[in-house]
Scaffold this active site. Sequence first.
Site, PDB file in Angstrom:
ATOM      1  N   GLU A  43      45.534 -16.731   6.312  1.00  0.00           N
ATOM      2  CA  GLU A  43      43.753 -17.402   7.618  1.00  0.00           C
ATOM      3  C   GLU A  43      42.782 -17.364   7.351  1.00  0.00           C
ATOM      4  OE1 GLU A  43      43.169 -14.562  12.052  1.00  0.00           O
ATOM      5  OE2 GLU A  43      44.153 -13.694  10.221  1.00  0.00           O
ATOM      6  N   ASP A  50      35.540 -10.353  16.620  1.00  0.00           N
ATOM      7  CA  ASP A  50      35.151 -10.493  15.285  1.00  0.00           C
ATOM      8  C   ASP A  50      33.535  -9.195  15.234  1.00  0.00           C
ATOM      9  OD1 ASP A  50      36.936 -12.264  13.667  1.00  0.00           O
ATOM     10  OD2 ASP A  50      35.730 -13.392  15.019  1.00  0.00           O
TER      11      ASP A  50
END
Length: 269
Positions: free
Chosen positions: A50, A61
Amino acid sequence: MSGRIEDCFAAARKAGRKVLVPFITAGDPDPSWSVPVMHALVEAGADLIELGVPFSDPMADGTVIQLASERAIEKQVSLQGVLQMVAAFREQDKRTPVVLMGYMNPVEHYGRKRFPAAAKSAGVDGLLLVDCPPEERGDLGAAMSEAGLDGICLIAPTTTRDRVRNICSHASGFIYYVSLKGITGAGQLNSSGLAEPVRQIREFSDLPVAVGFGIKNAEMAVRVAGHADAVVIGSALVEALAEAGSEDQACSIATAFVAPVRQSLDNTA
C-alpha cells in the site's frame, strides 16, 4: 478484482497463509529510496504494497504519516512522481500488487477521468481514496472500471449495517476494515472486537477482508490475522523508516520490520 490482487489472495488462500500489506509513504524519507524499499519489503515477505500518496491535509492519517507526507511534499513528490515510482518498481516486479492510498485533491488536479488509465499503465492495481465514498465516484468510478483498477473501500467500527451492505456492493479487490475509531497509528487495538464486524462484512461480500490501523508489531498482526485475510501495518513502519540515513539503511529497516511479522504469521498458520 484486478489480476494481481486476485492472484495474490488466491495464492495465499491456497497456501493457508495470511496476506501481509505494509504501508509506506511514497517519497519518504527520500524519493530515490522508495523503489528499493518496495523491493526490500517484498523480499522480506510482503504480499501486497500500500503506497501512500503524499497530501497536505490527510483526514485519516495520524502524526507519523502526516509528517511523512510533509517530508515527501518538501521533496517535490507529486502524484505523477508516485506513478513513476510504481512504473520503476514494475521493471523488476511484475507480480506484487500495488494499491495507492490517498485523497481526492491530487486526483482531481491530475484529472479524474484520465488518472485511472495512467495509474493502470504505471502498474497500479487498486485505489483507496479516503474521502471519496464509493457511490460518489461517478466518472472516476467509470474510468477505474474501464482501466481495470480495483476500488478498495473502507469500513469503520461506526459503519451501520445498511451502510456495510451498500459499501460491499461497490467494493472490488478487497475490503479494508479500520480496526479502531480514530486516525492511523492512534489508539489501542482490541483484536477480540474484530470478530463481529468482520463476520458482518463477510455476510455481504465474498471479497477478502484486510484489517489495518493500530497494528504495530508481529504479536498484534498475529492476533488480527485470526479474523482477517490480510493485515496492514503502516505507521510503525513509516516511523521506523524515518530514522534511515541512507538507501541501504532504509532497506535494512524495511527488512528488519517486515521479516519477523511474516515469520510470525506463517508460524501461526
